[in-house]
Design a protein around this motif. Structure first.
Motif, mmCIF file in Angstrom:
data_model
loop_
_atom_site.group_PDB
_atom_site.id
_atom_site.type_symbol
_atom_site.label_atom_id
_atom_site.label_comp_id
_atom_site.label_asym_id
_atom_site.label_seq_id
_atom_site.Cartn_x
_atom_site.Cartn_y
_atom_site.Cartn_z
ATOM 1 N N VAL A 4 85.917 106.334 117.406
ATOM 2 C CA VAL A 4 85.124 105.123 117.177
ATOM 3 C C VAL A 4 85.104 104.720 115.707
ATOM 4 C CG1 VAL A 4 82.772 104.182 117.259
ATOM 5 C CG2 VAL A 4 83.668 105.479 119.205
ATOM 6 N N THR A 5 84.842 105.684 114.814
ATOM 7 C CA THR A 5 84.631 105.339 113.406
ATOM 8 C C THR A 5 85.913 105.359 112.572
ATOM 9 O OG1 THR A 5 84.179 107.641 112.734
ATOM 10 C CG2 THR A 5 82.314 106.312 113.530
ATOM 11 N N GLN A 6 86.955 106.014 113.063
ATOM 12 C CA GLN A 6 88.185 106.139 112.281
ATOM 13 C C GLN A 6 89.368 105.463 112.957
ATOM 14 O OE1 GLN A 6 87.894 107.600 109.248
ATOM 15 N NE2 GLN A 6 85.712 107.856 109.765
ATOM 16 N N ASN A 7 89.095 104.498 113.822
ATOM 17 C CA ASN A 7 90.176 103.899 114.590
ATOM 18 C C ASN A 7 91.261 103.284 113.698
ATOM 19 O OD1 ASN A 7 91.272 102.906 117.267
ATOM 20 N ND2 ASN A 7 91.014 100.969 116.203
ATOM 21 N N ASP A 8 90.863 102.560 112.655
ATOM 22 C CA ASP A 8 91.849 101.919 111.788
ATOM 23 C C ASP A 8 92.739 102.952 111.101
ATOM 24 O OD1 ASP A 8 90.816 99.498 112.498
ATOM 25 O OD2 ASP A 8 89.659 99.199 110.650
ATOM 26 N N LEU A 9 92.143 104.051 110.640
ATOM 27 C CA LEU A 9 92.911 105.099 109.981
ATOM 28 C C LEU A 9 93.879 105.766 110.961
ATOM 29 C CD1 LEU A 9 93.552 107.003 107.646
ATOM 30 C CD2 LEU A 9 91.551 108.373 108.307
ATOM 31 N N LEU A 10 93.381 106.043 112.154
ATOM 32 C CA LEU A 10 94.242 106.677 113.159
ATOM 33 C C LEU A 10 95.405 105.765 113.521
ATOM 34 C CD1 LEU A 10 91.631 108.331 115.581
ATOM 35 C CD2 LEU A 10 92.643 109.231 113.482
ATOM 36 N N GLU A 11 95.134 104.476 113.698
ATOM 37 C CA GLU A 11 96.190 103.524 114.060
ATOM 38 C C GLU A 11 97.215 103.392 112.931
ATOM 39 O OE1 GLU A 11 96.882 102.081 116.831
ATOM 40 O OE2 GLU A 11 95.105 102.673 117.974
ATOM 41 N N ALA A 12 96.751 103.379 111.686
ATOM 42 C CA ALA A 12 97.676 103.288 110.552
ATOM 43 C C ALA A 12 98.573 104.525 110.484
ATOM 44 C CB ALA A 12 96.894 103.137 109.244
#
Length: 464
Positions: free
Chosen positions: A231-239
């Motif tokens: 939930v909170t790190q979605n952008d980092l995981l996707e990058a």
């Protein structure tokens, strides 16, 4: 035992180009001649101690990054691939494989990818009845293997995710469950507990995360943190996934969950705090598990990931096997590399752990390359949480080179000068000629069979 020379031409060249320096200027700063630098970059000479010192002093470079970890992984993987009968009985010499891994790592990885495609094609043809009638079917790499290799070649350390997890751990400041629920509530999500067979279930419509009360407390905390990461790190995981460039949506989905699991473990066991506690307790897994509210497996796994540049811990290998001996998890920051296909060496103590539940087993072991290890093994059976629910039985292995044994409580009382048991990686590539547990002949050696002689094995292995 002679010290292994460090050939790291590709890494040295990558370092120079990253600094934007010509060979001439780089050689001057390192205090060596231009021809000498050229020879090192082409692996005609090993990297000298003078150069290592200059790298650290001139550029603040972490010289441990020049270690041959990735090259050794590639060599191990290529040896196993080349043991495939399709390549015949005379594989390339080990020196050639090391040269390819050091000088042309991209080519080595392309070869491994090609062999993986070949294996999948062969397996598909072997079960042609399943493939018939599938119009437009195309060869795809196994998503599971693709993700496994991604973590394998990252040393199972993802720097950006690890730092993000440590930042969250500092925000929570020891109040793990309440802090995680608070962070989720800021996103409009609620956490509830239920007597469910599913460890974790998130309903995006209602915004409710349900955790099973049947699971052990460390497992519930871990699953809570997994959802927090998603939930909170979605952008980092996707990058991170974008950089990995997975070939299929399935591989990307598996990898995203793997990254979320990595994040959860790094919040539960934050890097610097955990590393300090590990040193203080001399890597006592039970004390660490109690201190951080984690399981033995979570602690052992985390120890194998402490590979942050400039702050590396003891290089450990970690492996989990099932009762059939199949490796279900494998990570190694050591020179010991596990077989990509099949099970672990039967002489390794990890298989005996099923016979002694709840106890740590110690083993001094030596691999065919002469490297000696202190190995730990323990069963980590997982109850289904209710009557009639199946128990999942696993054993974990953790180990490091024996030179690090004084830093481990498990090295106390052992004679580290003798009594090392011979273990291997895979029978197909193991060089030991008289192993009583050998399942198949080594494909790199010629065999002789005497009908009138029967020893431990029905054949003799040429040791020449």
């Amino acid at each position: 035992m002679a010290t292994q020379k460090l050939y790291a031409g590709a890494k040295l060249r990558e370092t120079r180009t990253g600094l934007g320096l010509t060979q001439k200027l780089f050689a001057e700063k390192l205090g060596v001649s231009l021809p000498y630098l050229n020879q090192m970059e082409n692996n005609n000479r090993p990297v000298s101690s003078t150069v290592l010192l200059a790298l650290a002093q001139e550029f603040g470079f972490d010289v441990t990054q020049l270690s041959t970890g990735e090259a050794e992984r590639l060599v191990s993987d290529m040896r196993e691939a080349l043991a495939d009968p399709v390549f015949g009985e005379t594989p390339p010499p080990l020196a050639d494989l090391r040269l390819a891994a050091s000088n042309a790592p991209a080519l080595a990885r392309a070869f491994l990818e090609l062999h993986r495609h070949y294996r999948q094609t062969h397996e598909r043809l072997a079960s042609l009845d399943e493939a018939l009638g599938r119009e437009g079917s195309s060869l795809q790499p196994s998503p599971w293997e693709e993700v496994r290799d991604f973590f394998h070649y990252c040393d199972n350390y993802i720097d950006a995710v690890d730092h993000a997890a440590e930042h969250i751990a500092n925000q929570i400041d020891g109040e793990l469950e309440s802090g995680a629920r608070r962070l989720l509530s800021r996103k409009g999500l609620a956490v509830q507990y239920s007597d469910s067979a599913d460890l974790r279930h998130f309903n995006p419509q209602s915004g409710v995360l349900t955790l099973s009360t049947r699971a052990a407390a460390p497992t519930r905390r871990f699953q809570l943190l997994v959802q927090l990461g998603l939930v909170t790190q979605n952008d980092l995981l996707e990058a991170t996934l974008d950089l990995a460039r997975f070939q299929t949506d399935e591989a990307r989905a598996i990898a995203k969950l793997g990254l979320a699991n990595y994040f959860a473990g790094a919040v539960l066991l934050p890097y610097r705090a955990f590393q300090a506690a590990a040193a203080e307790t001399r890597h006592d897994l039970e004390r660490l598990a109690d201190r951080f509210g984690a399981s033995i497996e979570q602690v052992a796994h985390r120890l194998s990931t402490l590979q942050r540049p400039g702050a590396k811990g003891i290089p450990f290998f970690f492996v989990r096997v099932d009762q059939a001996g199949t490796i279900t998890k494998r990570h190694s920051a050591t020179r010991l590399q596990f077989a990509r296909y099949g099970g672990a060496c039967p002489l390794w103590n990890v298989h005996q752990a099923f016979e002694t539940p709840g106890r740590f087993l110690r083993q001094l072991a030596e691999t065919p390359d002469g490297v000696r290890y202190l190995c730990l093994a323990r069963d980590v059976s997982k109850s289904g949480g209710s009557w009639g629910a199946p128990t999942r039985r696993y054993a974990i292995g953790l180990g490091c080179e024996v030179r690090h044994a004084p830093a481990l409580v498990y090295g106390d009382g052992l004679d580290l000068s003798q009594g090392f048991e011979p273990i291997g990686i895979s029978c197909r590539i193991c060089e030991r000629s008289a192993c009583h547990q050998r399942s198949v002949p080594p494909l790199e050696r010629k065999l002789s069979v005497d009908p009138g002689l029967r020893g431990v094995l029905p054949y003799e292995v040429d040791t020449g």
